[in-house]
Scaffold this motif. Structure first.
Motif, mmCIF file in Angstrom:
data_model
loop_
_atom_site.group_PDB
_atom_site.id
_atom_site.type_symbol
_atom_site.label_atom_id
_atom_site.label_comp_id
_atom_site.label_asym_id
_atom_site.label_seq_id
_atom_site.Cartn_x
_atom_site.Cartn_y
_atom_site.Cartn_z
ATOM 1 N N GLN A 163 -2.193 6.523 2.172
ATOM 2 C CA GLN A 163 -2.620 7.616 3.044
ATOM 3 C C GLN A 163 -3.522 7.161 4.197
ATOM 4 O O GLN A 163 -3.517 7.755 5.275
ATOM 5 C CB GLN A 163 -3.312 8.707 2.244
ATOM 6 C CG GLN A 163 -4.560 8.270 1.504
ATOM 7 C CD GLN A 163 -5.199 9.433 0.748
ATOM 8 O OE1 GLN A 163 -5.392 10.506 1.300
ATOM 9 N NE2 GLN A 163 -5.521 9.220 -0.510
ATOM 10 N N THR A 164 -4.286 6.097 3.992
ATOM 11 C CA THR A 164 -5.177 5.623 5.063
ATOM 12 C C THR A 164 -4.400 5.041 6.243
ATOM 13 O O THR A 164 -4.958 4.866 7.326
ATOM 14 C CB THR A 164 -6.140 4.546 4.535
ATOM 15 O OG1 THR A 164 -5.379 3.448 4.023
ATOM 16 C CG2 THR A 164 -7.034 5.108 3.430
ATOM 17 N N TYR A 212 3.149 5.171 10.220
ATOM 18 C CA TYR A 212 2.105 4.448 9.487
ATOM 19 C C TYR A 212 1.880 3.082 10.123
ATOM 20 O O TYR A 212 2.776 2.509 10.735
ATOM 21 C CB TYR A 212 2.428 4.332 7.999
ATOM 22 C CG TYR A 212 3.675 3.568 7.628
ATOM 23 C CD1 TYR A 212 3.611 2.234 7.246
ATOM 24 C CD2 TYR A 212 4.923 4.193 7.627
ATOM 25 C CE1 TYR A 212 4.754 1.534 6.884
ATOM 26 C CE2 TYR A 212 6.073 3.506 7.270
ATOM 27 C CZ TYR A 212 5.982 2.179 6.892
ATOM 28 O OH TYR A 212 7.116 1.482 6.543
ATOM 29 N N ASN A 249 -2.857 4.914 -2.021
ATOM 30 C CA ASN A 249 -3.167 3.722 -1.235
ATOM 31 C C ASN A 249 -2.652 3.811 0.204
ATOM 32 O O ASN A 249 -3.259 3.259 1.122
ATOM 33 C CB ASN A 249 -2.571 2.485 -1.909
ATOM 34 C CG ASN A 249 -3.218 2.191 -3.248
ATOM 35 O OD1 ASN A 249 -4.404 2.429 -3.438
ATOM 36 N ND2 ASN A 249 -2.432 1.687 -4.184
ATOM 37 N N ARG A 289 -6.548 13.778 10.017
ATOM 38 C CA ARG A 289 -7.876 13.247 9.686
ATOM 39 C C ARG A 289 -8.010 11.806 10.177
ATOM 40 O O ARG A 289 -9.033 11.429 10.771
ATOM 41 C CB ARG A 289 -8.069 13.292 8.163
ATOM 42 C CG ARG A 289 -9.398 12.732 7.664
ATOM 43 C CD ARG A 289 -9.343 12.524 6.163
ATOM 44 N NE ARG A 289 -8.394 11.481 5.806
ATOM 45 C CZ ARG A 289 -7.901 11.306 4.579
ATOM 46 N NH1 ARG A 289 -8.240 12.133 3.601
ATOM 47 N NH2 ARG A 289 -7.058 10.324 4.334
ATOM 48 N N ASN A 290 -6.964 11.006 9.976
ATOM 49 C CA ASN A 290 -7.009 9.609 10.416
ATOM 50 C C ASN A 290 -7.011 9.494 11.939
ATOM 51 O O ASN A 290 -7.657 8.606 12.500
ATOM 52 C CB ASN A 290 -5.812 8.847 9.837
ATOM 53 C CG ASN A 290 -5.888 8.717 8.324
ATOM 54 O OD1 ASN A 290 -6.970 8.819 7.735
ATOM 55 N ND2 ASN A 290 -4.749 8.512 7.688
ATOM 56 N N SER A 299 -1.034 -0.576 9.976
ATOM 57 C CA SER A 299 -2.188 -1.240 9.382
ATOM 58 C C SER A 299 -3.168 -1.725 10.436
ATOM 59 O O SER A 299 -4.306 -2.074 10.127
ATOM 60 C CB SER A 299 -1.736 -2.444 8.534
ATOM 61 O OG SER A 299 -1.101 -3.417 9.356
ATOM 62 N N ARG A 306 -10.485 10.175 13.190
ATOM 63 C CA ARG A 306 -11.326 8.995 13.010
ATOM 64 C C ARG A 306 -11.022 7.951 14.086
ATOM 65 O O ARG A 306 -11.924 7.257 14.570
ATOM 66 C CB ARG A 306 -11.103 8.402 11.621
ATOM 67 C CG ARG A 306 -11.663 9.270 10.499
ATOM 68 C CD ARG A 306 -11.282 8.729 9.137
ATOM 69 N NE ARG A 306 -11.893 9.520 8.073
ATOM 70 C CZ ARG A 306 -11.596 9.391 6.775
ATOM 71 N NH1 ARG A 306 -10.698 8.484 6.392
ATOM 72 N NH2 ARG A 306 -12.194 10.147 5.877
ATOM 73 N N LYS A 317 0.820 -1.211 0.000
ATOM 74 C CA LYS A 317 0.000 0.000 0.000
ATOM 75 C C LYS A 317 0.854 1.262 0.000
ATOM 76 O O LYS A 317 0.473 2.285 -0.573
ATOM 77 C CB LYS A 317 -0.936 0.012 1.207
ATOM 78 C CG LYS A 317 -2.080 -0.977 1.122
ATOM 79 C CD LYS A 317 -3.057 -0.785 2.274
ATOM 80 C CE LYS A 317 -4.257 -1.702 2.139
ATOM 81 N NZ LYS A 317 -5.244 -1.507 3.230
ATOM 82 N N ARG A 327 -0.620 8.034 10.590
ATOM 83 C CA ARG A 327 -0.996 8.530 11.910
ATOM 84 C C ARG A 327 0.129 9.460 12.357
ATOM 85 O O ARG A 327 1.131 9.604 11.691
ATOM 86 C CB ARG A 327 -1.128 7.385 12.928
ATOM 87 C CG ARG A 327 -1.986 6.214 12.485
ATOM 88 C CD ARG A 327 -3.463 6.513 12.537
ATOM 89 N NE ARG A 327 -4.248 5.322 12.258
ATOM 90 C CZ ARG A 327 -4.630 4.933 11.038
ATOM 91 N NH1 ARG A 327 -4.286 5.641 9.970
ATOM 92 N NH2 ARG A 327 -5.362 3.839 10.885
ATOM 93 N N VAL A 329 -3.535 14.739 6.423
ATOM 94 C CA VAL A 329 -4.136 13.412 6.261
ATOM 95 C C VAL A 329 -3.995 12.606 7.550
ATOM 96 O O VAL A 329 -4.938 11.930 7.988
ATOM 97 C CB VAL A 329 -3.476 12.661 5.081
ATOM 98 C CG1 VAL A 329 -3.897 11.192 5.076
ATOM 99 C CG2 VAL A 329 -3.837 13.322 3.759
#
Length: 275
Positions: free
Chosen positions: A97-98, A129, A95, A160-161, A131, A164, A89, A101, A157
Motif C-alpha cells: 500500500q505504501t 505503484y 506491504n 494519502r500517499n 518504489s 504525502r 512488497k 499513487r 490509500v
C-alpha cells in the motif's frame, strides 16, 4: 559473396544474442534470480523467490550488443533487483500500500485492466505503484481479488500517499506577465507532479499562495500551470503556449481551464484546437 556475407552477419548476430543470454543467465544466477521465460524478444519473465515479474531489457541489451560491456549487465541486474523489491512488497496489500499513487490520464488512454475513476472533463485518475516516485507501474485489476481490497480503499490509500508526496514537493512562486502570480510544484516525476491536482490536500496547499480560488491548466502529463484567478483577456494570452504544448506533447491531457474553489472544481473555458 554477398549471400555468404549476409550469412556471416546473421551468424555473428546469433552468437552475440546467445552470448548475451548466457551471460545474463549467469549474472542472474549469481544474484539468486532465474529466467522463467520470455514474453517477447526483450521482455523476460524473472523469478525471484515466489514472485514472477516482467522486465523489458531492450535498451540495455542493445547497448550490450554494441559494446559487450559488463556495466550493461550490471545495470540490468540493478533494474531487476529494484523490480524484485517492488514485486516482493506487492504480494500483500499490507506491504504494497505504501507504493500506491495515482496518475492523471485521458479516458481514451485507459487500457483493459487499469483501475481508474473519473476526475473531470474526460480525465481519469488511474492507480499506479512505484518504489522511487519516478518509475511508474500500472496496477492491474487482478490485485483487487489478490488483495481482497475494494477499489475505494485503493484510491483512498493512493490519495494519502499523494498528499504525502505533495508535502515533500518543492514549491516555487513566480509572476507571469502583468504581475499574475503563479505556483510551480517540483518532483522527480513530472507525471506525478501534474497528478497532484487530484489529491485532497492540493487545494489547501495552493490556497496559501494564491487564495481560495485559482486556475489550473494541464496541457500534458508533463506540464502544469497554476495561477491566480485572472480575467479572460490575460488567460487568452496564454492560449498559444498551452495549445502548442498540447500538440507537441508525448502525453497530451487537456486544453480545458479548470477553476478550483473551496466547493468544487469546474471547467470555465477551453482553448480550441481548430486553427
Amino acid at each position: 559473396m554477398l549471400k555468404l556475407k549476409e550469412r556471416l552477419n546473421g551468424l555473428s548476430n546469433l552468437l552475440t544474442k546467445n552470448q548475451f543470454e548466457a551471460e545474463l543467465k549467469n549474472a542472474l544466477k549469481r544474484h539468486n534470480f532465474d529466467i522463467a521465460g520470455k514474453t517477447s524478444g526483450s521482455v523476460y519473465e524473472i523469478r525471484c523467490g515466489t514472485a514472477v515479474f516482467s522486465v523489458d531489457i531492450n535498451d540495455s541489451k542493445q547497448r550490450y550488443e554494441n559494446c559487450r560491456s559488463e556495466s550493461e549487465l550490471s545495470d540490468i541486474i540493478l533494474q531487476i533487483e529494484n523490480k524484485c523489491v517492488i514485486e516482493s512488497k506487492m504480494v500483500s496489500f499490507t506491504n504494497g500500500q505504501t507504493l500506491l499513487r495515482f496518475l492523471i490520464m485521458r479516458s481514451e488512454e485507459i487500457e483493459k485492466g487499469y483501475i481508474s475513476e473519473d476526475f473531470i472533463g474526460g480525465l481519469k485518475k488511474v492507480i499506479v505503484y512505484t518504489s522511487d516516485d519516478n518509475s511508474l507501474n500500472f496496477l492491474d485489476e487482478s490485485y483487487l481479488k489478490k488483495w481482497g481490497v475494494p477499489r475505494e480503499v485503493l484510491f483512498s490509500v493512493a490519495d494519502r500517499n499523494m498528499c504525502r508526496l505533495l508535502e515533500r514537493a518543492e514549491i516555487n512562486e513566480s509572476s507571469l506577465g502583468e504581475n499574475v502570480k503563479a505556483v510551480e510544484f517540483i518532483l522527480p516525476s513530472k507525471e506525478l507532479c501534474v497528478s497532484l491536482i487530484m489529491c485532497n490536500e492540493f487545494k489547501k496547499t495552493v490556497y496559501k499562495n494564491l487564495g481560495s480560488k485559482f486556475l489550473v491548466v494541464a496541457p500534458s502529463r508533463e506540464n502544469l500551470l497554476i495561477l491566480e484567478n485572472v480575467t479572460n483577456n490575460i488567460l487568452e494570452g496564454l492560449g498559444t503556449v498551452i495549445l502548442n504544448e498540447y500538440r507537441k506533447a508525448k502525453h497530451p491531457l487537456t486544453t480545458d481551464v479548470l477553476l478550483f474553489t473551496p466547493q468544487d472544481i469546474e471547467i470555465i473555458g477551453r482553448f480550441s484546437l481548430q486553427s
